[in-house]
Write a protein that holds these residues in place. Structure first.
Motif, PDB file in Angstrom:
ATOM      1  N   ILE A 384      46.483  29.829 -24.934  1.00  0.00           N
ATOM      2  CA  ILE A 384      47.499  29.496 -23.697  1.00  0.00           C
ATOM      3  C   ILE A 384      47.980  30.991 -23.206  1.00  0.00           C
ATOM      4  CG2 ILE A 384      49.571  28.952 -24.876  1.00  0.00           C
ATOM      5  CD1 ILE A 384      49.985  27.165 -22.646  1.00  0.00           C
ATOM      6  N   VAL A 385      48.062  31.137 -21.924  1.00  0.00           N
ATOM      7  CA  VAL A 385      48.631  32.272 -21.143  1.00  0.00           C
ATOM      8  C   VAL A 385      50.341  31.621 -21.002  1.00  0.00           C
ATOM      9  CG1 VAL A 385      48.964  33.368 -19.047  1.00  0.00           C
ATOM     10  CG2 VAL A 385      46.893  32.934 -19.926  1.00  0.00           C
ATOM     11  N   GLN A 386      51.123  32.369 -21.901  1.00  0.00           N
ATOM     12  CA  GLN A 386      52.485  32.249 -21.888  1.00  0.00           C
ATOM     13  C   GLN A 386      53.469  32.590 -20.677  1.00  0.00           C
ATOM     14  OE1 GLN A 386      53.802  31.945 -26.039  1.00  0.00           O
ATOM     15  NE2 GLN A 386      52.195  32.988 -26.353  1.00  0.00           N
ATOM     16  N   ASP A 387      52.657  33.060 -19.658  1.00  0.00           N
ATOM     17  CA  ASP A 387      53.552  33.926 -18.766  1.00  0.00           C
ATOM     18  C   ASP A 387      53.584  33.084 -17.449  1.00  0.00           C
ATOM     19  OD1 ASP A 387      55.093  36.311 -17.924  1.00  0.00           O
ATOM     20  OD2 ASP A 387      53.514  36.768 -16.720  1.00  0.00           O
ATOM     21  N   LEU A 388      53.269  31.837 -17.240  1.00  0.00           N
ATOM     22  CA  LEU A 388      53.261  31.090 -15.908  1.00  0.00           C
ATOM     23  C   LEU A 388      54.238  29.881 -15.933  1.00  0.00           C
ATOM     24  CD1 LEU A 388      49.426  30.893 -15.608  1.00  0.00           C
ATOM     25  CD2 LEU A 388      51.121  32.237 -14.076  1.00  0.00           C
ATOM     26  N   PRO A 389      55.541  30.097 -15.691  1.00  0.00           N
ATOM     27  CA  PRO A 389      56.350  29.182 -15.378  1.00  0.00           C
ATOM     28  C   PRO A 389      56.254  28.169 -14.368  1.00  0.00           C
ATOM     29  CG  PRO A 389      57.287  30.980 -14.474  1.00  0.00           C
ATOM     30  CD  PRO A 389      56.180  31.326 -14.944  1.00  0.00           C
ATOM     31  N   LEU A 390      55.310  27.167 -14.721  1.00  0.00           N
ATOM     32  CA  LEU A 390      54.914  26.600 -13.546  1.00  0.00           C
ATOM     33  C   LEU A 390      55.225  25.029 -13.934  1.00  0.00           C
ATOM     34  CD1 LEU A 390      51.090  27.856 -13.171  1.00  0.00           C
ATOM     35  CD2 LEU A 390      53.282  28.539 -11.895  1.00  0.00           C
ATOM     36  N   SER A 391      56.147  24.741 -14.691  1.00  0.00           N
ATOM     37  CA  SER A 391      56.316  23.355 -15.242  1.00  0.00           C
ATOM     38  C   SER A 391      56.808  22.455 -14.115  1.00  0.00           C
ATOM     39  CB  SER A 391      57.399  23.360 -16.313  1.00  0.00           C
ATOM     40  OG  SER A 391      58.411  24.244 -15.906  1.00  0.00           O
ATOM     41  N   GLN A 392      56.221  21.291 -13.954  1.00  0.00           N
ATOM     42  CA  GLN A 392      56.258  20.358 -12.854  1.00  0.00           C
ATOM     43  C   GLN A 392      57.488  19.142 -13.301  1.00  0.00           C
ATOM     44  OE1 GLN A 392      52.084  19.777 -12.632  1.00  0.00           O
ATOM     45  NE2 GLN A 392      52.561  20.128 -10.218  1.00  0.00           N
ATOM     46  N   PHE A 393      58.935  19.478 -12.924  1.00  0.00           N
ATOM     47  CA  PHE A 393      59.940  18.300 -13.317  1.00  0.00           C
ATOM     48  C   PHE A 393      59.889  17.277 -12.166  1.00  0.00           C
ATOM     49  CE2 PHE A 393      61.369  21.843 -16.129  1.00  0.00           C
ATOM     50  CZ  PHE A 393      61.964  21.421 -17.106  1.00  0.00           C
ATOM     51  N   TYR A 394      59.871  15.980 -12.982  1.00  0.00           N
ATOM     52  CA  TYR A 394      60.148  14.901 -12.085  1.00  0.00           C
ATOM     53  C   TYR A 394      61.868  14.628 -12.072  1.00  0.00           C
ATOM     54  CZ  TYR A 394      55.347  13.338 -12.142  1.00  0.00           C
ATOM     55  OH  TYR A 394      53.985  12.927 -12.136  1.00  0.00           O
ATOM     56  N   ARG A 716      57.853  25.125 -10.347  1.00  0.00           N
ATOM     57  CA  ARG A 716      58.512  26.213 -10.816  1.00  0.00           C
ATOM     58  C   ARG A 716      59.449  26.091 -11.899  1.00  0.00           C
ATOM     59  NH1 ARG A 716      56.974  30.507  -7.172  1.00  0.00           N
ATOM     60  NH2 ARG A 716      58.111  31.971  -8.642  1.00  0.00           N
ATOM     61  N   GLY A 717      59.575  25.010 -12.600  1.00  0.00           N
ATOM     62  CA  GLY A 717      60.627  24.713 -13.688  1.00  0.00           C
ATOM     63  C   GLY A 717      61.908  24.411 -13.239  1.00  0.00           C
ATOM     64  N   VAL A 718      62.714  24.887 -13.995  1.00  0.00           N
ATOM     65  CA  VAL A 718      64.097  24.784 -13.626  1.00  0.00           C
ATOM     66  C   VAL A 718      64.841  26.119 -13.011  1.00  0.00           C
ATOM     67  CG1 VAL A 718      66.583  24.711 -14.465  1.00  0.00           C
ATOM     68  CG2 VAL A 718      64.686  23.210 -15.702  1.00  0.00           C
ATOM     69  N   ILE A 719      65.575  25.975 -11.960  1.00  0.00           N
ATOM     70  CA  ILE A 719      65.975  27.002 -11.110  1.00  0.00           C
ATOM     71  C   ILE A 719      67.454  26.664 -11.140  1.00  0.00           C
ATOM     72  CG2 ILE A 719      65.754  28.399  -9.068  1.00  0.00           C
ATOM     73  CD1 ILE A 719      62.975  27.485  -8.550  1.00  0.00           C
ATOM     74  N   ILE A 720      68.269  27.787 -10.974  1.00  0.00           N
ATOM     75  CA  ILE A 720      69.873  27.606 -11.184  1.00  0.00           C
ATOM     76  C   ILE A 720      70.277  28.689 -10.353  1.00  0.00           C
ATOM     77  CG2 ILE A 720      71.786  27.841 -12.808  1.00  0.00           C
ATOM     78  CD1 ILE A 720      70.186  27.142 -15.183  1.00  0.00           C
ATOM     79  N   ILE A 721      71.257  28.163  -9.597  1.00  0.00           N
ATOM     80  CA  ILE A 721      72.134  28.965  -8.778  1.00  0.00           C
ATOM     81  C   ILE A 721      73.605  29.025  -9.382  1.00  0.00           C
ATOM     82  CG2 ILE A 721      73.260  29.587  -6.452  1.00  0.00           C
ATOM     83  CD1 ILE A 721      70.985  28.080  -5.209  1.00  0.00           C
ATOM     84  N   ASP A 722      73.849  29.986 -10.016  1.00  0.00           N
ATOM     85  CA  ASP A 722      75.287  30.252 -10.834  1.00  0.00           C
ATOM     86  C   ASP A 722      76.095  30.317  -9.906  1.00  0.00           C
ATOM     87  OD1 ASP A 722      74.016  30.350 -13.283  1.00  0.00           O
ATOM     88  OD2 ASP A 722      73.462  32.529 -13.017  1.00  0.00           O
ATOM     89  N   ASP A 723      77.278  29.148 -10.307  1.00  0.00           N
ATOM     90  CA  ASP A 723      78.629  29.195  -9.638  1.00  0.00           C
ATOM     91  C   ASP A 723      78.479  29.175  -7.999  1.00  0.00           C
ATOM     92  OD1 ASP A 723      80.895  29.041  -9.033  1.00  0.00           O
ATOM     93  OD2 ASP A 723      81.557  30.994  -9.646  1.00  0.00           O
ATOM     94  N   ILE A 724      78.392  27.951  -7.655  1.00  0.00           N
ATOM     95  CA  ILE A 724      78.470  27.894  -6.062  1.00  0.00           C
ATOM     96  C   ILE A 724      79.629  27.583  -5.564  1.00  0.00           C
ATOM     97  CG2 ILE A 724      76.050  27.001  -5.880  1.00  0.00           C
ATOM     98  CD1 ILE A 724      79.079  24.492  -5.680  1.00  0.00           C
ATOM     99  N   SER A 725      80.710  27.856  -6.237  1.00  0.00           N
ATOM    100  CA  SER A 725      82.121  27.415  -5.927  1.00  0.00           C
ATOM    101  C   SER A 725      82.422  28.300  -4.582  1.00  0.00           C
ATOM    102  CB  SER A 725      83.116  27.704  -6.981  1.00  0.00           C
ATOM    103  OG  SER A 725      83.056  29.183  -7.151  1.00  0.00           O
TER     104      SER A 725
END
Length: 1007
Positions: A384-394, A716-725
């Motif tokens: 497997i190519v381990q460099d593709l963060p393409l996970s598809q979350f429901y 694109r997997g999990v994407i986080i915006i840190d501290d939206i306060s």
């Protein structure tokens, strides 16, 4: 190890904010400024690949078009990849390279062509003339799905495009298109009807006037899928697409379904097609040896015929017409011209595309539901190519651990959880598997180390005790007292805020358990429309495909009010919005109160407000009815009335909404083309694009302790915006100020650390860790362009601790500080050494950040606190801090002494006083290393290096200095005192014709 920041850095947005009476055009990019998304993957299970394309002359360059994660390029033979299409639609149907200009001209057709229930949509055809750096949409915007792009190998102006077209409804923009001017204009060459598209397109590489087109009649609804009909056919043109003829001599009789077509590059008379036929025994692989004049069926194996709508790709070895590979559940390869096949080597199931290396056919690449695999031995073994963060979350959720974990289920890749941050970045090893199959909703028990996960259609719901490694299946089953249960493909589950052991799951009923799923009760009637014409039917068309993906008339979303456990909301896929205010005794369907919402629109998500128990938000999705508009509404009275909160600013059908926990007007909307944010309750929306691709956002969670916005994307997997306060404070008053500091929570000093030995991750995706530094966040009304602007951290008496570089952009600026003062000045040496100096972490207390902008001064006070888990008392922290300050004071004094000494050495050298020069150099050798290097030729450490070694030891420890440390400090202090005395004696003996005028100590330290 590569810590990767992925995504688009800038997109033009459409709306503006009004500042007082002044209306200022302010794009989302300007407003959000330095706020940026952070990607944590995972890539350990990657995601679905739609198309792969190899550079025709450079075997190291490979392009990958993904189902939901955009286009990625590799320049090292698929060892590593980088995204090149983040500003545009992330659902990709085809990638093509101009064979006459392969380094520059690339085409991308959007819209995935493997038409499962969860596919996204496209928005046309794109072209790049600079190797993928920039892209332009060149038409076919309403095509929805593009399956093939072919550039005439003898004329780059001629481009053929196979348009599959709309999946969920009729569309005239389908068939075969041609451009004669490089994509400026388009002509439709082959069109059958509004329900039949081009599923595959091929060209004779030796005669570009010869084309083959596979036309496919198909349709999907929310409750069914139909593949096949009288209009499916294989066509051939011998005049560059001007006329077309069916080439069915030897084909099965009756209706046909999806067909594939492949031309053998080494012998274009050899063609292969995979046929979905009405007659089961006539399905399979067919071959023609006379360019389509006649056909012969060769193979009817399961691996060839399985799920033709999902697996129809055929690829022929460019060097041997008898080696043919067919996509499928496991993938099949034949080396005898298609007569017999064997499975490819072990890899993730569901193989959608195959590519042969241009130089060596034993090197192969495979696009699967689990990412890209490569083989070095003709497909016998794969990696497997381990460099593709393409996970598809429901779906995703978070817990309240420190750092918090993210939980979620993936298309065809099970259920997982992993940390939101990790010291060296979030890597594959950080993710833990907590479920199999297609994973959907994953929830952490609020108080116990137990995780709930599920597989499609609620067939299995797991309760996983992580401490004891015990797994129990807890899904409710039909009893003699209940009807047959209908569970959605993406079955909703929920946990209660009021009772940690309470657990919900929904079929057409709401099921509730008070003991974590051991026993169940039904607390509702059938809450759906109960339309029996739309459930319980065979799906698939010519090839029955009863996977459960089309289960319909089900409950899709559950929300218990966090303010009142008796208030429960339920939304159904057939358009009902139900609510109970008495814990399930009575229910009210409120959907008829929603003005402007078409009947039977899928209720995709309900968000119960944390401010008022009568308030909720409902998001609806009609894309399965061919309507791509977003729908979202708000109620304040338990659904008696609803208000539309969607504006024209929002692009793409919506799936999820998240209300802020502090500011009820701050909302976050997940759409098929990214994240939208409103600051005023839905009157205006802005797309967030800072390192945020235009990816489908399927679910959003707001982590309460950190204020992090966590998104589960389908590609694109999990994407986080840190501290939206900071967004909570933005209003007209803030925007009217020249500079506004946002409130700061106390900054926690984190002295935790760990070891890391992650060797071999150079080709692995590693998500960026969350910053541990203090963040100063402020808003600038205008970009600062003229005059001075400075930024300092000071104590409350105004003493300088650290100078910082201020952000000067319009909008939100974020400047980070490492909680240390300036490192001490160290003695200069010409030898590369490993010894470094650093300042101590500041002590707990109140500080201020000061910005001077022109004649104006702006201040913000903030608190710094030690971690509550720190083993040291305040007195011990102070002792450690003061000890490091003593070490650093000696470091700077020694640095100044060496500076003065160097001035004297230079003077003696210039005046030819070799005797004094030698004495001075001999003395310098006792203070700093003057020979060797930092590795194999390392010299014996001298006074400077010994002091810096002590600095590193004490400063690198969380603990107070030990007696050994203090004894060493006393020894080094004595040695330095002796050095100062010896230097004073040398200075008395030093004579110079030209007086030396060194800087003062203060000037030296600042220099």
């Amino acid at each position: 190890m590569r810590k990767i920041v992925l995504g688009a850095l800038a997109l033009t947005l459409l709306t503006s904010l009004e500042v007082g009476a002044q209306s200022a055009v302010d794009s989302g990019k300007e407003l959000f400024g330095d706020m940026a998304a952070r990607h944590i993957g995972p890539a350990v299970m990657s995601g679905r690949i739609n198309d792969m394309e190899l550079h025709p002359t450079n075997s190291r360059i490979i392009y990958t078009g993904t189902a939901g994660g955009g286009v990625w390029k590799s320049s090292d033979g698929a060892r590593t990849f980088s995204p090149i299409f983040d500003e545009h639609c992330q659902s990709i149907g085809a990638v093509s390279i101009d064979p006459n200009d392969p380094d520059n001209t690339i085409y991308v057709g959007t819209g995935e062509t493997w038409t499962r229930n969860s596919v996204s949509i496209g928005d046309g055809l794109y072209k790049s003339t600079d190797g993928g750096a920039n892209w332009k949409n060149i038409g076919l915007e309403k095509s929805e799905r593009i399956g093939n792009i072919i550039v005439n190998p003898k004329n780059s102006k001629e481009i053929y495009v196979g348009v599959l077209g709309a999946l969920w409804g009729d569309s005239e923009e389908r068939g075969v298109y041609k451009s004669n001017d490089g994509g400026e204009t388009w002509n439709k060459l082959l069109y059958i009807n509004e329900g039949t598209g081009c599923a595959d397109l091929a060209i004779d590489p030796t005669n570009p006037n010869i084309l083959y087109a596979a036309m496919w009649e198909f349709r999907r609804t929310a409750w069914s899928f139909n593949s096949g009909g009288p209009n499916s056919a294989l066509y051939k043109s011998t005049d560059a697409g001007a006329t077309w003829n069916k080439i069915h001599n030897g084909f099965p009789e009756g209706k046909l379904g999806r067909l594939a077509i492949a031309v053998a590059p080494s012998n274009p008379n050899v063609l292969y097609t995979a046929i979905e036929a009405e007659q089961k025994e006539r399905k399979g692989l067919y071959r023609s040896d006379d360019a389509g004049e006649t056909w012969k069926q060769l193979n009817n194996d399961f691996g060839i015929t399985v799920r033709p709508f999902y697996f129809s790709r055929i690829v022929v070895d460019p060097n041997d017409e008898n080696i043919v590979v067919k996509g499928g559940l496991n993938g099949s390869i034949s080396r005898d011209g298609g007569k017999t096949f064997k499975n490819l080597g072990y890899m993730h199931s569901d193989i959608h595309d195959i590519a042969f290396s241009i130089n060596d056919s034993d090197i192969m690449y495979f696009g699967t539901d689990g990412g890209v695999y490569r083989s070095w031995d003709g497909g016998s073994t794969t990696e497997i190519v381990q460099d593709l963060p393409l996970s598809q979350f429901y779906h995703i959720s978070t817990d309240d651990a420190e750092p918090y974990n993210v939980y979620g289920g993936l298309q065809d890749n099970g259920s997982w959880y992993g940390p939101s941050t990790s010291r060296n970045g979030v890597s594959a090893a950080d993710w833990k598997n907590v479920g199999g199959g297609d994973g959907f909703r994953v929830l952490k028990h609020p108080t116990k180390n137990i995780v709930y996960s599920e597989v499609y259609n609620g067939e299995i719901v797991w309760r996983y005790d992580l401490d004891k490694n015990l797994i129990k299946t807890i899904q409710p089953l039909q009893t003699e007292k209940t009807a047959k249960l209908r569970f959605n493909w993406n079955t909703p589950i929920a946990v209660s805020d009021a009772n940690p052991d309470r657990f919900y799951i929904a079929s057409q009923f709401i099921h509730r358990s008070e003991d974590m799923g051991d026993t169940w009760e039904i607390i509702s009637p059938d809450l759906t429309t109960d339309d029996d014409t739309k459930y319980g039917k065979d799906s698939g068309g010519l090839s029955v495909d009863n996977s459960g993906a089309e289960n319909y008339s089900t409950i899709f979303t559950i929300a218990e009010s966090p303010l009142d456990e008796n208030v429960i909301w339920a939304g159904t896929d057939d358009g009902n919005v139900q609510v109970t205010q008495d814990g399930g005794k009575t229910w009210t369907n409120t959907v008829s109160n929603i003005e402007g919402l078409p009947a039977n629109t899928w209720c995709y998500h309900i968000e119960a407000s944390t401010f008022d128990k009568g308030t909720a938000y409902a998001v609806f999705d009609r894309h399965a009815a061919g309507d791509m508009k977003p729908y979202a509404y708000k109620t304040n009275d338990f659904g008696k009335t609803w208000t539309n909160i969607i504006t024209d600013d929002v692009v793409g059908f919506a799936r999820n909404i998240q209300e802020d926990y502090v500011n009820p007007d701050l909302l976050f909307l997940g759409t098929e083309f990214g994240l939208y944010i409103t600051l005023d309750g839905g009157k205006k929306w802005k797309q967030f694009t800072n390192n945020m691709p235009s990816v489908a956002v399927h679910f959003i969670d707001l982590q309460k302790q950190t204020n992090d916005l966590v998104m589960g994307t389908h590609g694109r997997g999990v994407i986080i915006i840190d501290d939206i306060s900071p967004l909570r404070e933005i209003n007209d008053n803030v925007l009217s100020k020249d500079l506004h500091f946002f409130d700061m929570a106390p900054v926690v000093i984190d002295e935790t650390d760990s070891f890391s030995a992650r060797f071999g991750t150079e080709t692995e995706f590693v998500g960026n860790p969350k910053s541990k530094m203090a963040q100063f966040v402020y808003h600038l009304k205008k970009r600062h362009t003229f005059g001075k602007m400075s930024m300092e951290v000071q104590d409350m008496e105004g003493n300088l601790i650290q100078e910082l570089g201020p952000g000067k952009s319009k909008g939100i600026n974020i400047v980070r500080w490492n909680l240390r003062g300036s490192a001490p000045k160290t003695a200069k040496t010409d030898i590369a050494l490993r010894y470094i100096a650093s300042a101590p972490l500041v002590l707990e207390g109140t500080y201020k950040v000061v910005i001077k902008k022109g004649k104006e001064t702006y201040e913000q006070t903030f608190e710094v606190v030690h971690d509550k888990n720190s083993p040291l008392s305040a007195e011990e922290h102070a002792f450690r801090y003061n000890t490091i300050k003593k070490i650093n004071a000696i470091t700077e004094e020694l640095a100044y002494l060496v500076y003065e000494l160097d001035e004297m050495i230079t003077s003696a050298e210039n005046e030819g006083n070799t005797k004094m020069e030698a004495k001075l150099n001999d003395f310098k050798k006792t203070l700093v290393i003057t020979t060797g290097d930092a590795y194999t030729g390392a010299a014996e450490p001298e006074l400077k290096e010994k002091i810096l070694t002590l600095n590193s030891k004490v400063n690198g420890n969380y603990d107070v200095p030990s007696s050994t440390d203090l004894n060493n400090l006393e020894l080094l202090t004595d040695q330095f005192t002796k050095a100062k005395e010896d230097f004073a004696k040398l200075k008395k003996k030093f004579k110079s014709k030209t007086p030396i005028a060194p800087m003062s100590f203060e000037e030296f330290v600042k220099s």
